[in-house]
Design an enzyme around this catalytic site. Structure first.
Site, PDB file in Angstrom:
ATOM      1  N   HIS A 200       0.802  -1.229   0.000  1.00 12.10           N
ATOM      2  CA  HIS A 200       0.000   0.000   0.000  1.00 12.10           C
ATOM      3  C   HIS A 200       0.832   1.276   0.000  1.00 12.10           C
ATOM      4  CE1 HIS A 200       0.918  -0.060   4.285  1.00 12.10           C
ATOM      5  NE2 HIS A 200       0.663   1.228   4.278  1.00 12.10           N
TER       6      HIS A 200
HETATM    7  C1  UD1 Z   1      -2.131   5.105   6.206  1.00 10.91           C
HETATM    8  C2  UD1 Z   1      -0.840   5.593   6.848  1.00 10.91           C
HETATM    9  C3  UD1 Z   1       0.242   4.523   6.754  1.00 10.91           C
HETATM   10  C4  UD1 Z   1      -0.262   3.181   7.258  1.00 10.91           C
HETATM   11  C5  UD1 Z   1      -1.533   2.818   6.501  1.00 10.91           C
HETATM   12  C6  UD1 Z   1      -2.096   1.481   6.932  1.00 10.91           C
HETATM   13  C7  UD1 Z   1      -0.446   8.009   6.731  1.00 10.91           C
HETATM   14  C8  UD1 Z   1       0.387   9.050   6.095  1.00 10.91           C
HETATM   15  N1  UD1 Z   1      -0.343   6.773   6.188  1.00 10.91           N
HETATM   16  O1  UD1 Z   1      -1.873   4.995   4.823  1.00 10.91           O
HETATM   17  O2  UD1 Z   1       1.336   4.932   7.536  1.00 10.91           O
HETATM   18  O3  UD1 Z   1       0.727   2.199   7.054  1.00 10.91           O
HETATM   19  O4  UD1 Z   1      -2.492   3.851   6.734  1.00 10.91           O
HETATM   20  O5  UD1 Z   1      -3.291   1.187   6.303  1.00 10.91           O
HETATM   21  O6  UD1 Z   1      -1.142   8.295   7.668  1.00 10.91           O
HETATM   22  N2  UD1 Z   1      -9.362   4.443   2.210  1.00 10.91           N
HETATM   23  C9  UD1 Z   1     -10.559   3.779   2.154  1.00 10.91           C
HETATM   24  N3  UD1 Z   1     -11.076   3.299   3.309  1.00 10.91           N
HETATM   25  C10 UD1 Z   1     -10.452   3.470   4.509  1.00 10.91           C
HETATM   26  C11 UD1 Z   1      -9.240   4.160   4.537  1.00 10.91           C
HETATM   27  C12 UD1 Z   1      -8.697   4.633   3.392  1.00 10.91           C
HETATM   28  O7  UD1 Z   1     -11.162   3.598   1.104  1.00 10.91           O
HETATM   29  O8  UD1 Z   1     -10.983   3.021   5.533  1.00 10.91           O
HETATM   30  C13 UD1 Z   1      -8.770   4.951   0.966  1.00 10.91           C
HETATM   31  C14 UD1 Z   1      -8.958   6.431   0.826  1.00 10.91           C
HETATM   32  O9  UD1 Z   1      -9.620   6.680  -0.351  1.00 10.91           O
HETATM   33  C15 UD1 Z   1      -7.581   7.030   0.772  1.00 10.91           C
HETATM   34  C16 UD1 Z   1      -6.648   5.854   0.628  1.00 10.91           C
HETATM   35  O10 UD1 Z   1      -7.384   4.675   0.977  1.00 10.91           O
HETATM   36  O11 UD1 Z   1      -7.431   7.916  -0.284  1.00 10.91           O
HETATM   37  C17 UD1 Z   1      -5.469   5.999   1.503  1.00 10.91           C
HETATM   38  O12 UD1 Z   1      -5.839   6.229   2.864  1.00 10.91           O
HETATM   39  P1  UD1 Z   1      -4.933   7.173   3.803  1.00 10.91           P
HETATM   40  O13 UD1 Z   1      -5.526   7.231   5.141  1.00 10.91           O
HETATM   41  O14 UD1 Z   1      -4.664   8.427   3.091  1.00 10.91           O
HETATM   42  O15 UD1 Z   1      -3.539   6.470   3.874  1.00 10.91           O
HETATM   43  P2  UD1 Z   1      -3.095   4.966   3.804  1.00 10.91           P
HETATM   44  O16 UD1 Z   1      -2.554   4.704   2.450  1.00 10.91           O
HETATM   45  O17 UD1 Z   1      -4.158   4.038   4.303  1.00 10.91           O
END
Ligand code: UD1
Length: 370
Positions: A200
């Site tokens: 991811h």
């Molecule tokens: C975040 C953390 C990372 C951690 C990871 C574990 C930061 C900078 N990054 O990254 O350190 O290892 O979580 O999962 O805080 N999304 C969904 N559903 C959810 C959550 C996210 O659909 O429940 C999608 C969103 O559209 C978003 C993308 O996933 O754009 C990324 O989510 P985000 O919270 O920005 O960061 P992660 O890549 O999950």
């Protein structure tokens, strides 16, 4: 004493659970705040249930956004919570955007902060998490480190030694507690031998060519060893956006904590770019190939089963063959990864609170209007 915990994203939940549990056993008043950075039921709710965490007292519903927007939203919504709840200490976990945002708020309100999982460094400032780690540690009052390298990094950055407390690895506390349940978990339709994959990191999944190359190598591996791949929402979005064909891989939705432990403990090899999974595989002594050039958890390489291969598919293949030939790197479990880190944190906080004035006065002093 009143402790307020902030959690926001999937890897925070298994770190907070043992600390919440240890403080509960010691009768400490606690407030649990969920920023809502991760909001899908399978990224959040199921973890709370399996880890035996209480429902959050406050859910700030921040959701997704750019780094600036997500961080700013947490800050704006968290400040009134702190002012209203007046905690003596705020505990934050790991390195996600919710972590750094809440620390910034507390530092300006002069509310003491404890950072659980302090001192980890990848020395790679292109990783958003590294920025979060650096800022969080500079602004925290209690730095709870999982291993000696954390202490060393903090001292190099000028953190005064009395703030640093080496307590061990809280993530391993949750693993130790729930592994027996995981081992009884029946996982139907699972191949006998398989490679468990998670990906991811923006560096691996946000670029069309890079993601295509990694997924192609997984398709090649899948010809000899089944690939089981629970897909993070970010990665699923990118696969769809880039139109990559992954029909031949065994893709799953994100898996709950206990089932994921079961998958890890039975895997022939784990291929990942996660931080926490490098630690869990080290504890479980399962071979781990990390698709990153660096790690903020070097102890998993020096003592554990982890090997870094970057985005070099040739190296990935070589390491995989070594493991499949029965020549996997042996590993040992690092000191203090013993299931008791949460208890150590609770005891330190109680000891400090017994020797200090109540902190409410600091909140009122910072904001005389309250
Ligand atoms: C975040 C953390 C990372 C951690 C990871 C574990 C930061 C900078 N990054 O990254 O350190 O290892 O979580 O999962 O805080 N999304 C969904 N559903 C959810 C959550 C996210 O659909 O429940 C999608 C969103 O559209 C978003 C993308 O996933 O754009 C990324 O989510 P985000 O919270 O920005 O960061 P992660 O890549 O999950």
């Amino acid at each position: 004493m009143h402790i307020l915990h902030v959690v926001g994203a999937r890897p925070n939940f298994m770190k907070a659970a043992p600390v919440v549990g240890a403080l509960r056993e010691r009768g400490v008043k606690q407030t649990l705040v969920h920023t809502g950075q991760h909001y899908d039921a399978n990224m959040s709710d199921v973890f709370f249930r399996q880890l035996g965490m209480p429902e959050p007292d406050v859910n700030m519903g921040v959701g997704s956004g750019s780094h600036a927007k997500q961080t700013a939203e947490v800050m704006a919504r968290f400040e009134p919570v702190v002012l209203e709840r007046k905690p003596d200490v705020v505990l934050v976990y790991g390195d996600v955007n919710s972590t750094v945002a809440s620390v910034l708020v507390c530092a300006k309100l002069l509310v003491p902060v404890g950072h659980v999982e302090a001192g980890l460094r990848s020395f790679d400032r292109t990783m958003p998490e590294e920025i979060n780690r650096l800022v969080t540690d500079q602004l925290s009052d209690f730095l709870f480190t999982p291993s000696e390298d954390g202490d060393i990094n903090l001292r190099h950055e000028g953190v005064s030694p009395e703030k640093i407390h080496r307590v061990g690895n809280v993530m391993i506390d949750s693993l130790v507690r729930l592994l027996p349940t995981a081992l009884q978990c029946s996982m139907s339709a699972l191949p006998e031998r398989y490679a468990l994959v998670t990906l991811h990191r923006p560096a691996n999944v946000d670029d069309n060519q890079v993601l295509r190359r990694i997924l192609q190598s997984l398709l090649d591996i899948n010809k000899n060893l089944d690939v089981v791949f629970p897909v993070h929402p970010r990665t699923r979005q990118r696969i769809a956006e880039f139109g990559i064909d992954v029909r031949h891989l065994h893709l799953l939705e994100p898996v709950p904590y206990i089932e994921f432990l079961a998958l890890q403990s039975r895997a022939t090899v784990v291929i990942t770019d996660s931080g926490g999974i490098q630690e869990e595989t080290t504890y479980l002594k399962v071979p781990c190939i990390t698709v990153r050039n660096n790690t903020e958890r070097p102890i998993t390489v020096t003592m554990g089963t982890n090997v870094l291969v970057g985005q070099d598919i040739g190296k990935l293949r070589t390491e995989l063959s070594r493991i499949l030939d029965g020549r996997a790197k042996p590993g040992t479990i690092p000191p203090l990864w013993d299931g008791r880190a949460g208890e150590r944190i609770a005891d330190i906080l109680l000891r400090v609170s017994a020797s200090h004035e109540p902190q409410e006065s600091r909140l009122s002093a910072a904001h005389p209007s309250f």
